[in-house]
Write a protein that holds these residues in place. Sequence first.
Motif, short mmCIF file in Angstrom:
data_model
loop_
_atom_site.label_atom_id
_atom_site.label_comp_id
_atom_site.label_asym_id
_atom_site.label_seq_id
_atom_site.Cartn_x
_atom_site.Cartn_y
_atom_site.Cartn_z
N THR A 167 14.46 -3.56 -30.01
CA THR A 167 15.86 -3.23 -30.28
C THR A 167 16.19 -3.40 -31.75
O THR A 167 16.99 -2.64 -32.32
CB THR A 167 16.80 -4.10 -29.43
OG1 THR A 167 16.66 -5.47 -29.81
CG2 THR A 167 16.50 -3.97 -27.95
N ARG A 171 17.59 -0.44 -34.18
CA ARG A 171 18.85 -0.62 -34.92
C ARG A 171 18.65 -0.38 -36.41
O ARG A 171 19.44 0.32 -37.05
CB ARG A 171 19.38 -2.04 -34.69
CG ARG A 171 20.10 -2.25 -33.38
CD ARG A 171 20.69 -3.64 -33.32
NE ARG A 171 21.69 -3.84 -34.37
CZ ARG A 171 22.26 -5.01 -34.64
NH1 ARG A 171 21.90 -6.09 -33.97
NH2 ARG A 171 23.16 -5.11 -35.59
N ARG A 292 27.58 -0.41 -30.56
CA ARG A 292 26.32 -0.73 -31.23
C ARG A 292 25.28 -1.11 -30.19
O ARG A 292 24.12 -0.72 -30.28
CB ARG A 292 26.52 -1.88 -32.22
CG ARG A 292 25.24 -2.27 -32.93
CD ARG A 292 25.40 -3.51 -33.78
NE ARG A 292 26.34 -3.28 -34.87
CZ ARG A 292 26.69 -4.22 -35.75
NH1 ARG A 292 26.19 -5.44 -35.63
NH2 ARG A 292 27.54 -3.94 -36.71
N SER A 296 21.64 0.91 -29.28
CA SER A 296 20.37 0.30 -29.67
C SER A 296 19.58 -0.34 -28.54
O SER A 296 18.40 -0.58 -28.70
CB SER A 296 20.63 -0.79 -30.73
OG SER A 296 21.44 -1.81 -30.20
#
Length: 311
Positions: A167, A171, A292, A296
């Motif tokens: 992750t 990101r 967010r 992600s």
Amino acid sequence: MLIILRNTLSGLGWAIVAITVWSGSLVMLRLGMTTSLNAYDLTVLRFGVAALILAPVAMRRGIGTDRLGLTGLLAMVVTFGAPYVLLIALAMKSAPAAAAGALNPGVMAIVSVLLGRMILGDRIGGTRFIGLAATATGIVLFTRAGGAVTTGHLILIGTGIMWASYTLIVRRAAVPALNATAIVAVGSAVFYLPIYIVALPKQILTAPLADVLMQAGFQGVLVSVVAIYAFNRSAELLGPVAGATLPALIPVGTLGLGVVVLGETAGAGEFASAILVTMGLALILVGRPAMRWLSSHIPRGLNKKGHSLGK
């Protein structure tokens, strides 16, 4: 009012589908490992089928080397592709499905928050701190309630760290989620299939055809396509915050399915610990910007240009 109610009920329905598939994937890995297939077979079924389905996405959108570089690309495949699934499957030899449902997402959430703080400068507010504490406490209690700690439990802690690393890579590189899913599936197939064919032990040729088709359909189709679409629809209908908390239901869902499908035993300690992990995960997810997290952590089926896996 009727439209809102209809959308809410529909969103909850899609959410149930996504959680059931995600939780069921761990149960199915455990079932395969304890019946006619081995970890190498289950991994090839997962990514062989998924690669066939998602190859057009990778071809249309590229393999992401412009964002990731070759090192980042390989890191994505290793941390969330064939090695990740293979390790989870191997863990199922000695650890129950319920342990995977609690340890894997629980450790992922804790490590993800800590890595975000150390590398990206994310702030850990009061809600997320409480969530971290609750999740960590639940994991410890769950492990103690389940009896002796096995090699499988330790492997599941490692896979949680791998998921968190994945992750972070996504990101930092801002890779679109569906594209990331296709990269992992196709990359895993390209690197893993030759090794599997040439060097790894196989039981797939002697396993009952029904077992092979069941695992290929569940792991390759339901997990890789249906769950992604179901999650996307639920987030659209319920809103991003509600959608972001859905994976927090994995521990309880996996525990319940493990009892029903596999006949695993679970006492009050396991149930209480799974609920505590679930509550902690929910607090961690709500405590971060929902969009967010959506972009992600969970692959999506849509992007701004309207591309979709289908409705």
